[in-house]
Motif scaffolding. Sequence first.
Motif, PDB file in Angstrom:
ATOM      1  N   ASP A  38      -3.220  -3.781   1.417  1.00  0.00           N
ATOM      2  CA  ASP A  38      -3.658  -4.763   0.420  1.00  0.00           C
ATOM      3  C   ASP A  38      -2.521  -5.647  -0.091  1.00  0.00           C
ATOM      4  O   ASP A  38      -2.684  -6.344  -1.099  1.00  0.00           O
ATOM      5  CB  ASP A  38      -4.302  -4.052  -0.777  1.00  0.00           C
ATOM      6  N   ALA A  39      -1.389  -5.619   0.591  1.00  0.00           N
ATOM      7  CA  ALA A  39      -0.233  -6.404   0.146  1.00  0.00           C
ATOM      8  C   ALA A  39      -0.508  -7.901   0.283  1.00  0.00           C
ATOM      9  O   ALA A  39      -1.302  -8.335   1.127  1.00  0.00           O
ATOM     10  CB  ALA A  39       1.000  -6.025   0.954  1.00  0.00           C
ATOM     11  N   MET A  40       0.160  -8.691  -0.550  1.00  0.00           N
ATOM     12  CA  MET A  40      -0.078 -10.131  -0.568  1.00  0.00           C
ATOM     13  C   MET A  40       0.267 -10.802   0.759  1.00  0.00           C
ATOM     14  O   MET A  40      -0.453 -11.702   1.218  1.00  0.00           O
ATOM     15  CB  MET A  40       0.732 -10.773  -1.705  1.00  0.00           C
ATOM     16  N   HIS A  41       1.350 -10.369   1.409  1.00  0.00           N
ATOM     17  CA  HIS A  41       1.709 -11.022   2.674  1.00  0.00           C
ATOM     18  C   HIS A  41       0.679 -10.733   3.757  1.00  0.00           C
ATOM     19  O   HIS A  41       0.457 -11.557   4.647  1.00  0.00           O
ATOM     20  CB  HIS A  41       3.115 -10.607   3.125  1.00  0.00           C
ATOM     21  N   PRO A 350       6.484   4.010  -9.689  1.00  0.00           N
ATOM     22  CA  PRO A 350       5.351   3.497  -8.914  1.00  0.00           C
ATOM     23  C   PRO A 350       4.073   3.611  -9.733  1.00  0.00           C
ATOM     24  O   PRO A 350       4.024   4.345 -10.719  1.00  0.00           O
ATOM     25  CB  PRO A 350       5.323   4.424  -7.693  1.00  0.00           C
ATOM     26  N   GLY A 351       3.047   2.891  -9.321  1.00  0.00           N
ATOM     27  CA  GLY A 351       1.783   2.933 -10.046  1.00  0.00           C
ATOM     28  C   GLY A 351       1.065   1.608  -9.946  1.00  0.00           C
ATOM     29  O   GLY A 351       1.472   0.714  -9.187  1.00  0.00           O
ATOM     30  N   TYR A 374      -2.367  -4.631  -8.351  1.00  0.00           N
ATOM     31  CA  TYR A 374      -1.651  -4.121  -7.174  1.00  0.00           C
ATOM     32  C   TYR A 374      -1.076  -2.733  -7.477  1.00  0.00           C
ATOM     33  O   TYR A 374      -0.511  -2.502  -8.542  1.00  0.00           O
ATOM     34  CB  TYR A 374      -0.520  -5.073  -6.794  1.00  0.00           C
ATOM     35  N   LYS A 375      -1.220  -1.838  -6.528  1.00  0.00           N
ATOM     36  CA  LYS A 375      -0.681  -0.488  -6.677  1.00  0.00           C
ATOM     37  C   LYS A 375       0.626  -0.378  -5.906  1.00  0.00           C
ATOM     38  O   LYS A 375       0.635  -0.507  -4.680  1.00  0.00           O
ATOM     39  CB  LYS A 375      -1.680   0.548  -6.171  1.00  0.00           C
ATOM     40  N   LEU A 383      12.167  -2.752  -5.604  1.00  0.00           N
ATOM     41  CA  LEU A 383      12.176  -4.176  -5.953  1.00  0.00           C
ATOM     42  C   LEU A 383      10.759  -4.737  -5.908  1.00  0.00           C
ATOM     43  O   LEU A 383      10.084  -4.655  -4.879  1.00  0.00           O
ATOM     44  CB  LEU A 383      13.068  -4.946  -4.978  1.00  0.00           C
ATOM     45  N   ILE A 384      10.307  -5.304  -7.027  1.00  0.00           N
ATOM     46  CA  ILE A 384       8.968  -5.900  -7.055  1.00  0.00           C
ATOM     47  C   ILE A 384       9.015  -7.411  -7.225  1.00  0.00           C
ATOM     48  O   ILE A 384       7.987  -8.092  -7.049  1.00  0.00           O
ATOM     49  CB  ILE A 384       8.081  -5.290  -8.155  1.00  0.00           C
TER      50      ILE A 384
END
Length: 447
Positions: A38-41, A350-351, A374-375, A383-384
């Motif tokens: 489900d990541a944006m990229h 994380p979370g 986003y999880k 790094l977020i």
Amino acid sequence: MFQKILIANRGEIALRVLRACKELGIQTVVVHSTADADAMHVRLADESVCIGPPPSRDSYLNIHQIVAACEITGADAVHPGYGFLSENAKFADILAAHNITFIGPTGDHIRIMGDKIEAKRTAKRLGIPVVPGSDGAVTEEKEAKRIAAEIGYPVIIKASAGGGGRGMKVARSEADLVVALQTARSEAGSAFGDDAVYIEKYLQKPRHIEVQVFGDGVGHGVHFGERDCSLQRRHQKVWEEAPSPALNAEERAHIGGVCARAIADLGYSGAGTIEFLYENGEFYFIEMNTRLQVEHPVTEAITGIDLVHEQIRVASGAGLSVRQEDIRFQGHAIECRINAEDARTFTPSPGTITHFHTPGGLGIRVDSGVYSGYKIPPYYDSLIGKLIVHGRNRVECMMRLRRALDEFVVDGIKTTLPLFRDLVGNADIANGEYDIHWLEKYLAKED
């Protein structure tokens, strides 16, 4: 130009490269683990390929799966981002064997600069100033004592294949040296599978200055100025800025010229960063990174040049888009690395991000692959996002940074945003008066 580029990375850097490809009209393929579905990229790419389960060794470090993804999708080039396989010479060689372009230097150049001892020898040969120390690996205690006595204590022992502070020990006396040598070799062997170490003079209060360079692979090289990366915790960069508050125009031009000539003489292709310790007006080479850096946006801010575009252009054989005289430096830029960590203990957090709001306005850029809902998986680097602020001068940049940090909201997890809100109000930071030990001393006082 390439028809389709596969992006062999994740998170903000995968999204950064994807956007550059779209601007150039190049089709994109991203690979991802099951944890990043489900990541944006993944959502924004033209194509995506799942290459394995969450552990990096089974997905983002799985060369066989990545090459298979190239063949399945017809990708004619791979951009490795940073981390993972970005400095893996074997990966570059395997791609070349499959007629797939690695957007980076040759495997040989990665190997040379990936071995700290060989990198130092090469730097010295190319006229880059180096830290006094051993010419090669040190294996005997007697030899270590002789070298330390010659260059003077304190000394630092480093792993030849090392990075991130592992296999690195400081010795302030001969008694310390014996223990440090054994410990460093043991750590190096465990962490990197290579226990080779070398010795250098340990500088007391240096700054960490790095120079962004580019080569076209056929004897031309340029530099895009320097970045100051001295604010570090456990040898990990936290805050980067360009230009460095510590250098004057003469020093800046000198070290940039030295690095550009070295890259040209080496026949290097693509992006690279030559890193130095700087103290009392002198530069000392420590390593070269043969990839795009996390902190590349601050250089883009002060030059107006897209470094990923430049990487793709050079790798395609089109050469550099600029000459040295075309590169102009304007204003000041600062980057803060926003990590999913407790700002005091730096414990990973994380979370699920329940609310994510980024700052805006003139001179503000946020590179991030996360969003509300986003999880954050627990398997990768914390790094977020990166907050990059640009101003006409350092004072304006700091004012803008303070405002941007106040606007930045990340709920649901802990982040390092509170640390930067503290730093931006500190007098030493405001005056640019810090070295590579400053942040750890500051954090120790806070505790």
